[in-house]
Scaffold this active site. Structure first.
Site, PDB file in Angstrom:
ATOM      1  N   SER A  25       0.813  -1.224   0.000  1.00 17.89           N
ATOM      2  CA  SER A  25       0.000   0.000   0.000  1.00 17.89           C
ATOM      3  C   SER A  25       0.843   1.270   0.000  1.00 17.89           C
ATOM      4  CB  SER A  25      -0.940   0.014   1.214  1.00 17.89           C
ATOM      5  OG  SER A  25      -0.204  -0.076   2.423  1.00 17.89           O
ATOM      6  N   ASP A 195      -0.604   7.438   9.926  1.00 12.32           N
ATOM      7  CA  ASP A 195      -1.411   6.697  10.893  1.00 12.32           C
ATOM      8  C   ASP A 195      -0.545   5.774  11.751  1.00 12.32           C
ATOM      9  OD1 ASP A 195      -0.638   4.876   9.007  1.00 12.32           O
ATOM     10  OD2 ASP A 195      -2.648   4.417   8.259  1.00 12.32           O
ATOM     11  N   HIS A 198       1.529   4.113   7.439  1.00 14.61           N
ATOM     12  CA  HIS A 198       1.633   4.659   6.084  1.00 14.61           C
ATOM     13  C   HIS A 198       2.275   6.041   6.102  1.00 14.61           C
ATOM     14  CE1 HIS A 198      -1.708   1.702   5.965  1.00 14.61           C
ATOM     15  NE2 HIS A 198      -1.105   1.348   4.834  1.00 14.61           N
TER      16      HIS A 198
END
Length: 245
Positions: A25, A195, A198
């Site tokens: 991601s 967070d 990320h």
């Protein structure tokens, strides 16, 4: 009206050299506002196409299965550079996630992907490994609690994966960006994480400052695609613009 020969030249998009970003991601999000992938494309315009192949939630175990569907004998000749950026999900705690990949398997998977790219003809100078970033446990715990679960990663554990990534790179003489170590050398390094896991906008910029010079160096031999505007005669543009095969 276009001449027939010109139509033939434009029937298919000409393949441009490619920089493939392969990872999880953190790679998938790299073309967001201020993203490190976008920063690479910005500085490499008209040299290479930066192709984002980030797959959220993936580990090296899944990555090695899909890599041949991304880079293979049909397109490898167009690939100038590849970044491989896995580990954040591999480092999930075994007791908390079925995605956990043991360290020795993580090593084998990274090695397997490097072997595969070598078989396709990519040299060690054409691959960059990136370690997972550090984990801000306090912020990530808050995120996990908001999702109704307990914290499923620890920074020290992620550090073992980062070191392993560096070790594989050293053994294979591949460039490695040790993001885990570099970020934690900075004051208030937690600001680099949105967070806890990320990358924030600052985190994206931090990574870009390492990758941009490496990518520029790796592509110095590539010409600018299509002539610069000052090289085109406004009264006879065909002379300059129809030379490209």
């Amino acid at each position: 009206k276009m001449a027939a020969s010109e139509e033939e030249n434009t029937a298919e998009l000409q393949p441009w050299p490619k920089l493939v970003l392969f990872g999880d991601s953190i790679t998938q999000l790299s073309f967001g506002d201020g993203g490190w992938g976008a920063a690479l494309q910005h500085v490499l315009q008209r040299k290479v196409d930066v192709v984002c192949r980030g797959l959220s939630g993936y580990t090296t175990a899944w990555g090695k299965l899909v890599l041949p569907q991304i880079i293979n004998k049909h397109n490898a000749a167009d690939v100038e550079l590849v970044t491989i950026f896995f580990g954040a999900n591999d480092a999930s705690l075994k007791e908390m996630s079925p995605k956990h990949v043991p360290l020795d398997v993580y090593t084998a998977n990274l090695t397997s992907m490097l072997d595969y790219l070598t078989q396709l003809g990519l040299g060690s100078h054409q691959v960059i490994l990136i370690t997972p970033p550090p984990l801000d446990e306090r912020a990530w715990q808050k995120h996990c609690q908001g999702m109704g679960s307990s914290i499923n990663r620890l920074n020290d554990v992620t550090g073992h994966y980062a070191k392993t990534c560096c070790d594989v790179a050293k053994e294979r003489q591949v460039t490695c960006v040790d993001l885990w170590t570099a970020m934690q050398k900075e004051k208030d390094w937690q600001r680099f994480l949105e967070d806890g896991l990320h990358l924030s906008r600052e985190g994206n910029q931090f990574l870009a400052q390492y990758l941009v010079p490496l990518a520029q160096e790796a592509t110095t031999h590539l010409p600018c695609i299509f002539p610069l505007s000052e090289q085109v005669d406004p009264y006879n543009p065909q002379e300059a613009l129809l030379k490209r095969n």
